[in-house]
Write a protein that holds these residues in place. Structure first.
Motif, PDB file in Angstrom:
ATOM      1  N   THR A 101      -0.377   2.966  -2.267  1.00 20.68           N
ATOM      2  CA  THR A 101      -1.396   3.746  -1.577  1.00 20.68           C
ATOM      3  C   THR A 101      -1.489   3.315  -0.118  1.00 20.68           C
ATOM      4  O   THR A 101      -1.676   2.134   0.171  1.00 20.68           O
ATOM      5  N   SER A 102      -1.409   4.258   0.782  1.00 20.00           N
ATOM      6  CA  SER A 102      -1.368   3.924   2.207  1.00 20.00           C
ATOM      7  C   SER A 102      -2.657   3.280   2.699  1.00 20.00           C
ATOM      8  O   SER A 102      -2.626   2.470   3.633  1.00 20.00           O
ATOM      9  N   LEU A 103      -3.802   3.617   2.105  1.00 20.37           N
ATOM     10  CA  LEU A 103      -5.079   3.080   2.571  1.00 20.37           C
ATOM     11  C   LEU A 103      -5.353   1.658   2.082  1.00 20.37           C
ATOM     12  O   LEU A 103      -6.257   0.992   2.598  1.00 20.37           O
ATOM     13  N   VAL A 104      -4.606   1.184   1.097  1.00 19.03           N
ATOM     14  CA  VAL A 104      -4.860  -0.151   0.543  1.00 19.03           C
ATOM     15  C   VAL A 104      -4.606  -1.220   1.601  1.00 19.03           C
ATOM     16  O   VAL A 104      -3.565  -1.233   2.261  1.00 19.03           O
ATOM     17  N   ARG A 105      -5.559  -2.120   1.756  1.00 22.93           N
ATOM     18  CA  ARG A 105      -5.444  -3.164   2.764  1.00 22.93           C
ATOM     19  C   ARG A 105      -4.309  -4.130   2.398  1.00 22.93           C
ATOM     20  O   ARG A 105      -4.077  -4.414   1.208  1.00 22.93           O
ATOM     21  N   PRO A 106      -3.603  -4.656   3.375  1.00 25.74           N
ATOM     22  CA  PRO A 106      -2.469  -5.538   3.079  1.00 25.74           C
ATOM     23  C   PRO A 106      -2.874  -6.839   2.410  1.00 25.74           C
ATOM     24  O   PRO A 106      -2.057  -7.469   1.727  1.00 25.74           O
ATOM     25  N   ASP A 107      -4.131  -7.254   2.607  1.00 23.54           N
ATOM     26  CA  ASP A 107      -4.605  -8.486   1.973  1.00 23.54           C
ATOM     27  C   ASP A 107      -5.468  -8.190   0.751  1.00 23.54           C
ATOM     28  O   ASP A 107      -6.452  -8.882   0.478  1.00 23.54           O
ATOM     29  N   ALA A 108      -5.095  -7.160  -0.027  1.00 22.16           N
ATOM     30  CA  ALA A 108      -5.874  -6.776  -1.205  1.00 22.16           C
ATOM     31  C   ALA A 108      -5.999  -7.930  -2.193  1.00 22.16           C
ATOM     32  O   ALA A 108      -7.045  -8.111  -2.831  1.00 22.16           O
TER      33      ALA A 108
END
Length: 259
Positions: A18-25
């Motif tokens: 998902t493009s909106l997912v933050r890279p530090d999820a």
């Protein structure tokens, strides 16, 4: 009794879908878990309403299990549209008594609270559905009288948020039939869901309903009925604390975390 309601971690081992997912999820999810573990009074259970991971691979679920490992109380979860049934079942079959068959529904209990978990996943689709078999399974269990409340866990909400672009991709098939079932058991059901990435509460067919937020990203609030799907917004993550007392009173508190 204290129960935490969390949702939509979208953690990933390699790269997000998902493009909106933050890279530090992953880091955000670990902060949420640390907050839950440190709670005083401690939680009796944690309900996790889907999109546990963002891709559904074995590596994704291995990471999720490591993130959730500090939580020693029971965890009840359902799949979201970014989960995969086979790998999720394999990862959590020792902790959850999934019913036989394809879908990942089950019944459980914590103290006097009954847990009914419904799998609304349609593989390859964003929106969710409930088929006749799942609805029959739910109706059979609702017909059994219990002393305490019932928490119905599902990923896709059947009740509207008022955010048109998101409601159009929520529970689509089976919504009306579920509504009739819910209406037949007023005052006994509490419905916990996710998917919308915006925390809110609702009363739907006489039942209290809640959508958990998401530490992976949260959608903007836009109640304009002509607006398209909203983008994300930078704001604290919110999860819910459900307090159930011996008299049957439900109190819901919102816990905010800056991630």
């Amino acid at each position: 009794m204290f129960i935490a309601h969390i949702s939509d971690f979208h953690v990933f081992a390699d790269a997000p879908e998902t493009s909106l997912v933050r890279p530090d999820a992953e880091a955000a999810a670990r902060k949420v878990v640390a907050d839950i573990v440190a709670a005083n009074p401690p939680f009796d259970a944690v309900c996790f309403t889907g999109d546990l991971v963002d891709g559904g691979s074995e590596a994704d679920y291995a990471l999720l299990k490591d993130i959730l490992a500090p939580i020693k109380v029971p965890i009840f979860l359902v799949p979201g549209n970014h989960d995969r049934r086979d790998t999720l079942r394999a990862a959590f079959r020792e902790r959850l008594d999934f019913a036989a068959g394809t879908t990942l529904h089950y019944e459980a209990a914590i103290g006097h609270v009954r847990i009914l978990a419904l799998d609304t996943l349609v593989e390859g689709q964003i929106a969710g559905a409930l088929d006749a078999g799942q609805l029959a399974w739910l109706e059979e269990r609702l017909a059994k009288v219990t002393q305490g409340p019932t928490l119905l866990l599902m990923h896709h909400p059947a009740f509207p948020s008022g955010i048109r672009g998101l409601d159009d991709m929520a529970l689509i098939e089976g919504r009306e039939a579920l509504g009739r079932l819910v209406k037949a058991y007023p005052g006994t059901l509490r419905i916990l869901t996710g998917h919308i990435h915006r925390p809110f509460h609702a009363i739907w067919n006489g039942a209290y309903c809640a959508v958990g937020g998401s530490p992976a990203f949260q959608h903007q609030l836009d109640l304009d009925p002509t607006a398209p799907e909203p983008g994300s917004v930078a704001e604290p993550y919110a999860y819910f604390i459900h307090r159930l007392d011996a008299a049957g009173t439900l109190t819901v508190h919102t816990r905010y975390l800056a991630l």
